[in-house]
Motif scaffolding. Sequence first.
Motif, short mmCIF file in Angstrom:
data_model
loop_
_atom_site.label_atom_id
_atom_site.label_comp_id
_atom_site.label_asym_id
_atom_site.label_seq_id
_atom_site.Cartn_x
_atom_site.Cartn_y
_atom_site.Cartn_z
N CYS A 222 -21.77 14.53 -9.06
CA CYS A 222 -21.36 13.13 -9.26
C CYS A 222 -20.89 12.56 -7.93
O CYS A 222 -19.68 12.40 -7.71
CB CYS A 222 -20.25 13.05 -10.30
SG CYS A 222 -20.60 13.88 -11.87
N PRO A 223 -21.79 12.26 -7.01
CA PRO A 223 -21.40 11.93 -5.63
C PRO A 223 -20.47 10.73 -5.50
O PRO A 223 -19.48 10.80 -4.77
CB PRO A 223 -22.75 11.65 -4.94
CG PRO A 223 -23.78 12.32 -5.78
CD PRO A 223 -23.25 12.33 -7.17
N ARG A 224 -20.78 9.63 -6.18
CA ARG A 224 -19.94 8.43 -5.99
C ARG A 224 -18.52 8.68 -6.49
O ARG A 224 -17.54 8.27 -5.86
CB ARG A 224 -20.56 7.24 -6.71
CG ARG A 224 -21.80 6.68 -6.04
CD ARG A 224 -22.28 5.42 -6.74
NE ARG A 224 -22.59 5.68 -8.13
CZ ARG A 224 -22.52 4.78 -9.11
NH1 ARG A 224 -22.09 3.55 -8.84
NH2 ARG A 224 -22.85 5.09 -10.34
N SER A 225 -18.39 9.33 -7.63
CA SER A 225 -17.07 9.62 -8.17
C SER A 225 -16.27 10.49 -7.21
O SER A 225 -15.08 10.23 -6.95
CB SER A 225 -17.20 10.33 -9.52
OG SER A 225 -15.97 10.81 -9.97
N LEU A 227 -16.51 10.72 -4.05
CA LEU A 227 -16.09 9.95 -2.89
C LEU A 227 -14.91 9.05 -3.23
O LEU A 227 -13.93 8.98 -2.48
CB LEU A 227 -17.26 9.11 -2.38
CG LEU A 227 -16.99 8.34 -1.09
CD1 LEU A 227 -16.84 9.29 0.09
CD2 LEU A 227 -18.11 7.35 -0.80
N VAL A 228 -14.97 8.40 -4.39
CA VAL A 228 -13.90 7.49 -4.80
C VAL A 228 -12.58 8.23 -4.97
O VAL A 228 -11.52 7.74 -4.57
CB VAL A 228 -14.28 6.74 -6.10
CG1 VAL A 228 -13.09 5.98 -6.66
CG2 VAL A 228 -15.44 5.79 -5.85
N LEU A 233 -17.36 15.97 -0.98
CA LEU A 233 -18.74 15.90 -1.47
C LEU A 233 -19.29 17.30 -1.62
O LEU A 233 -19.02 18.18 -0.81
CB LEU A 233 -19.61 15.08 -0.51
CG LEU A 233 -19.24 13.60 -0.39
CD1 LEU A 233 -20.03 12.96 0.76
CD2 LEU A 233 -19.49 12.86 -1.69
N THR A 249 -22.88 9.95 -13.43
CA THR A 249 -22.10 8.88 -12.83
C THR A 249 -20.61 9.02 -13.09
O THR A 249 -19.81 8.27 -12.54
CB THR A 249 -22.56 7.50 -13.35
OG1 THR A 249 -22.40 7.44 -14.77
CG2 THR A 249 -24.02 7.25 -12.99
N ASN A 255 -16.83 3.98 -11.51
CA ASN A 255 -18.17 3.59 -11.07
C ASN A 255 -18.92 2.95 -12.22
O ASN A 255 -18.75 3.33 -13.38
CB ASN A 255 -18.98 4.82 -10.64
CG ASN A 255 -18.42 5.51 -9.43
OD1 ASN A 255 -18.34 4.92 -8.37
ND2 ASN A 255 -18.03 6.77 -9.59
N ARG A 261 -27.89 3.38 -8.67
CA ARG A 261 -26.90 3.46 -7.60
C ARG A 261 -26.61 4.91 -7.23
O ARG A 261 -26.45 5.24 -6.05
CB ARG A 261 -25.62 2.75 -8.02
CG ARG A 261 -25.73 1.24 -8.08
CD ARG A 261 -24.38 0.60 -8.25
NE ARG A 261 -24.48 -0.84 -8.28
CZ ARG A 261 -23.44 -1.67 -8.26
NH1 ARG A 261 -22.21 -1.16 -8.21
NH2 ARG A 261 -23.60 -2.97 -8.29
N GLU A 262 -26.54 5.79 -8.24
CA GLU A 262 -26.22 7.19 -7.97
C GLU A 262 -27.34 7.84 -7.14
O GLU A 262 -27.07 8.59 -6.19
CB GLU A 262 -26.01 7.94 -9.27
CG GLU A 262 -25.11 9.15 -9.16
CD GLU A 262 -23.65 8.77 -8.92
OE1 GLU A 262 -23.00 9.49 -8.12
OE2 GLU A 262 -23.16 7.80 -9.52
N PHE A 265 -27.32 6.48 -3.50
CA PHE A 265 -26.19 7.02 -2.76
C PHE A 265 -26.46 8.46 -2.31
O PHE A 265 -26.27 8.81 -1.15
CB PHE A 265 -24.94 6.95 -3.64
CG PHE A 265 -23.66 7.29 -2.94
CD1 PHE A 265 -23.06 6.38 -2.08
CD2 PHE A 265 -23.06 8.51 -3.14
CE1 PHE A 265 -21.87 6.70 -1.43
CE2 PHE A 265 -21.87 8.83 -2.50
CZ PHE A 265 -21.28 7.92 -1.64
#
Length: 346
Positions: A222-225, A227-228, A233, A249, A255, A261-262, A265
Amino acid sequence: MERTGTILRGREFEPVEGRVVIDDDGRIEAIEEESVENDDLILPAFVNAHTHIGDSIAKEAGGGLSLEELVAPPDGLKHRLLRDASQDDLAAAMRRSLQFMQRAGTAACLDFREGGVEGVRTLENAASDLAIDALSFARGSIDAMHAGDGFGASGANDDSFDRERTATREAGKPFGIHAGEVDESDINPALDLNPDFLVHMVHPERVHLERLADSEVPIVVCPRSNLVTDVGLSPYEDLHERTTLALGTDNVMLNSPSMFREMAFLAKLSTLPAAEILRMATINGAEIAGLEYGLVEPGREARLLVLDGDSDNLAGARDPVRAVVRRAGVDDVREVISGVDDESTR
């Protein structure tokens, strides 16, 4: 029913110009190669392999909080907000997220479902009459697992989960567990449970990578999560060398549940090939959940995504797979096919 265009066929997403024929049972009957006057791109609909859509009541809440302050049970911000909300309010908020996912090309999501049996019923209520399979990986009790589609454990540092793992085996349902999100301390205990899949794996050490190579337990990243929440990573390339990866996601609080988007990214922060990232967003997640779709092949259930290949965003793309992964978005979606005509969304 049939659709024409450039078809991304099979596990390698080979671009084939022609038509997809769908029978009355909602399955792909044939893929016919021929010249067609249509720029549409036809590919498998997405499978979002890890979500927490109960968070739909609290989008963008908790800015600046740590991961533990945001989501740790029982008193993280998310859990306090969930306790304070009515089941009707939760269902209404989750339905909005499910509607967005459906419109953005997602055929199924694997939701780690809070709230026990009642939480499973709330998700069923939210998804009623929608053309998306919202699968409950329930937590809270074995009864919740039986009511849902599997068990989604918070992490091996929170409990042993031995009873729940035994119960899922007896029920023939999948068992997933968070592991290695904040640090490496819960990875070995999670692997000791012989789970059907792990979620996150941001901090594996060499011993964990060796165990993954031996066990080949799939991992949902879950890359975006990550990072947030500032946990880091995952070592995507190292993990990919050793096992199957799928894409999720994660928390809707953090997110939008957009697989477009996922994918974009991940494509821009890793060296994974575009075709592999598209597999992570489709067939790999489908196989974790035991679903019959995720590929455009005869005999498969026809859960398909049709993109406008002549949109201002996609026109002129030389590599359709890279275009889907790196630049496509919800505005390019022409149609989401859910097996039969009356369940398609346009």
